[in-house]
Design a protein around this motif. Structure first.
Motif, mmCIF file in Angstrom:
data_model
loop_
_atom_site.group_PDB
_atom_site.id
_atom_site.type_symbol
_atom_site.label_atom_id
_atom_site.label_comp_id
_atom_site.label_asym_id
_atom_site.label_seq_id
_atom_site.Cartn_x
_atom_site.Cartn_y
_atom_site.Cartn_z
ATOM 1 N N ASN A 1 -10.118 89.915 11.941
ATOM 2 C CA ASN A 1 -10.116 89.037 11.653
ATOM 3 C C ASN A 1 -9.249 87.989 10.922
ATOM 4 O OD1 ASN A 1 -6.826 88.902 11.630
ATOM 5 N ND2 ASN A 1 -6.288 90.495 13.720
ATOM 6 N N HIS A 2 -8.713 87.459 10.163
ATOM 7 C CA HIS A 2 -8.825 86.415 9.554
ATOM 8 C C HIS A 2 -8.192 85.963 9.944
ATOM 9 C CE1 HIS A 2 -11.982 86.687 6.230
ATOM 10 N NE2 HIS A 2 -11.896 87.911 6.783
ATOM 11 N N LEU A 3 -6.835 86.266 10.662
ATOM 12 C CA LEU A 3 -5.062 85.611 10.624
ATOM 13 C C LEU A 3 -4.775 84.685 11.943
ATOM 14 C CD1 LEU A 3 -2.878 88.270 9.892
ATOM 15 C CD2 LEU A 3 -4.021 87.021 8.300
ATOM 16 N N HIS A 4 -6.332 84.679 12.714
ATOM 17 C CA HIS A 4 -5.711 84.312 14.024
ATOM 18 C C HIS A 4 -6.879 83.586 14.642
ATOM 19 C CE1 HIS A 4 -2.311 86.478 14.478
ATOM 20 N NE2 HIS A 4 -2.571 87.960 14.257
ATOM 21 N N PRO A 5 -7.200 82.631 15.161
ATOM 22 C CA PRO A 5 -8.627 82.140 16.034
ATOM 23 C C PRO A 5 -9.200 82.996 16.746
ATOM 24 C CG PRO A 5 -6.493 81.075 16.422
ATOM 25 C CD PRO A 5 -6.153 81.941 16.456
ATOM 26 N N PRO A 6 -10.301 82.511 16.699
ATOM 27 C CA PRO A 6 -11.005 81.830 16.195
ATOM 28 C C PRO A 6 -11.685 82.310 15.118
ATOM 29 C CG PRO A 6 -12.250 82.904 17.796
ATOM 30 C CD PRO A 6 -11.500 83.643 17.895
ATOM 31 N N PHE A 7 -11.171 83.187 14.038
ATOM 32 C CA PHE A 7 -12.008 83.413 12.972
ATOM 33 C C PHE A 7 -11.136 83.288 12.043
ATOM 34 C CE2 PHE A 7 -14.071 86.422 16.708
ATOM 35 C CZ PHE A 7 -15.437 86.169 16.153
ATOM 36 N N ASP A 8 -10.046 82.692 12.132
ATOM 37 C CA ASP A 8 -9.745 81.924 10.515
ATOM 38 C C ASP A 8 -9.739 80.786 10.567
ATOM 39 O OD1 ASP A 8 -8.942 80.666 13.281
ATOM 40 O OD2 ASP A 8 -6.986 79.884 12.501
#
Length: 531
Positions: free
Chosen positions: A294-301
């Motif tokens: 998921n690119h929308l939320h931390p940490p993986f934004d």
């Protein structure tokens, strides 16, 4: 008497039709009827094959719906519901004529207006469909049997888009159904395909029952993948959902079911040794398993956190957790599938050389500070269950606070559509897998799209990937296409749209009195005979 879909779903939502009670019900064919019993790989909960790319829903779609065009076993696009089409001399105007005598399951005729609405809805969700709709100037029903599609500029892939064979499949639906918001599920299952669903016999969590559509008129050509004559040779099709793989294998050996759609590799030797059972790979390319981010939320934004996942992963570890059967898996650095024309290893160094310490370092540099990371964990599909166990262990090893949330696959396919924060019912990571034949180039591959809100679940957002895909879609030179696809792989690996985890191969098993099974990663139930 059949229950209307809308009323049935509403009653189920209010608890009037509890699944636990319904699971005790049994369905029997009427005297003289023939029945094919199939063990399916997941429970059917999401019924809309435009809203979701879940394979179980796509397989349901192929039973109930039909398509204007279809792809045969040689990857050629053939007319299906369409009688044919003409293209104007300037390459802009496609005139598509429907076959005569097409009817919906409710007895009303299929019209061009139905098909126009269906294409437009599909074109808002599917990657290939989005590219088509960007190029469409107008699409209208000239009369009941004629669709006129006018492009802004010539595009040689227009019919290929309408004939794509994997999710999201451009299934045709009645206009009233196709007018449903594409980001909401349809409430009505009326198609024109070779089977009708018997909703009063559908037991969620247990079985789905279909009957042969006696009014369906197959094409005259032999069946070939999704194309040709979809001839049904039995009266009823019963899908049985049995979560335990060993129980499923025992039922096949005992003759209680006729076919297992998806056999875990570790059970192949047992079924190969069983009397009266045939086991075969579903196809030659297999599947590519993914760790979806998921690119929308931390940490993986943060790209460093995503790159830490590449360094964390080891394809062989994932594959061995799934199967120790020789030849049932391979490692592969190519997003576009090894040993195919667009395969490349560009950008894959982090992925193919596991380095736990480097992963810890990158994760720290990303600013991660111990927040819970939600891993959606499907427990009812062996390949995805084993991958989730490996990911949970590796994530903890690099210092991630893992919130490992167990659920069945159908629940996951609903949950993954949530864009809300993980703490509020969203998610950070989950595992899935795609048929390799859906990933052979950037036009088909959902994982290399950088289309932001219009991208597949995880919603990667990258201008360069969008520009490269647009160039690819307008290019004709084969060498240039390979150059573009290789750069797309390199950029997707750098940006980390998702984590590819090699390839594995699925198997299908069936009783020896069953014949005519079509080799495919999808499960089709036309052409099959039960002797």
């Amino acid at each position: 008497m059949q229950t209307s879909p809308r009323n049935w779903l509403a009653r189920r939502a209010r608890g009037i039709v509890p699944a636990a009670a319904l699971s005790l019900a049994l369905a029997f064919p009427a005297a003289g009827q023939t029945e094919l019993n199939v063990a399916i790989h997941a429970d059917l909960k999401n019924i809309d094959p435009i809203w979701t790319t879940a394979l179980i829903t796509s397989n349901h779609g192929y039973a109930v719906y039909d398509t204007l065009f279809a792809t045969d076993a040689d990857f050629n696009v053939q007319p299906q519901m369409a009688e044919g089409y003409t293209l104007s001399d300037d390459g802009l105007v496609y005139t598509i004529t429907l076959r005569d005598g097409l009817n919906w399951h409710d007895g009303t005729p299929v019209t061009a207006k139905d098909c126009v609405a269906s294409i437009k809805r599909w074109g808002q969700r599917d990657v290939f469909g989005q590219l088509l709709m960007e190029r469409v100037d107008t699409m209208v029903a000239a009369d009941d049997r004629t669709i006129v599609m006018t492009l802004k500029n010539p595009w040689a892939l227009a019919i290929a888009a309408l004939g794509k064979k994997n999710a999201n499949v451009p299934f045709m639906m009645p206009e009233r159904v196709a007018m449903t918001d594409p980001h909401e599920q349809i409430k009505e299952m009326v198609g024109s395909g070779p089977f009708r669903i018997l909703e009063d016999e559908w037991v969620p969590g247990s079985k789905v029952v279909y009957e042969k559509n006696a009014d369906y008129v197959p094409r005259a050509e032999p069946a070939s993948e999704t194309a040709g004559g979809k001839v049904v040779h039995f009266d009823r099709l019963v899908w049985q959902y049995i979560p335990d793989s060993q129980t499923t294998a025992n039922a096949l050996v005992a003759g209680e079911i006729d076919l297992i759609e998806n056999v875990p590799a570790d059970l192949v030797p047992q079924l190969n040794a069983a009397e009266g059972v045939t086991v075969e790979p579903t196809d030659g390319l297999g599947w590519q398993p993914w760790l979806v981010i998921n690119h929308l939320h931390p940490p993986f934004d943060n790209v460093k956190a995503r790159q830490a996942l590449q360094l964390m992963a080891d394809q062989a570890t994932y594959q061995l957790a799934n199967s120790s059967l020789e030849g049932s898996w391979r490692t592969c650095p190519a997003m576009f599938i090894c040993d195919t024309p667009h395969a490349s290893d560009l950008g894959s160094q982090r992925l193919m050389q596991q380095d736990i310490e480097a992963a810890k370092k990158l994760l720290a540099e990303s600013g991660y500070n111990g927040e819970p990371v939600v891993l959606l964990h499907p427990t009812d599909i062996p390949q995805l269950h084993s991958a989730s166990l490996v990911s949970a262990a590796l994530l903890r090893e690099i210092g991630v606070n893992v919130d490992d949330q167990a659920m069945d696959w159908s629940t996951l396919t609903s949950r993954r559509a949530e864009k809300k924060a993980p703490a509020d019912g969203g998610w950070n990571l989950f595992h899935t897998a795609w048929p390799a034949n859906m990933l052979l180039n950037p036009m088909m591959h959902n994982g290399v799209s950088g289309a932001c809100d219009a991208a597949w679940f995880g919603w990667p957002c990258d201008d360069e990937l969008q520009e490269l895909r647009a160039k690819f879609s307008n290019e004709a030179d084969p060498e240039t296409l390979v150059t573009l696809s290789r750069r797309m792989q390199e950029r997707a690996m750098e940006y980390v749209t998702y984590i590819p985890l090699g390839q594995y191969f699925f198997y299908r098993a069936y009783r020896d009195d069953v014949s005519g099974v079509i080799p495919s990663t999808d499960a089709f139930f036309w052409n099959i005979r039960k002797n």
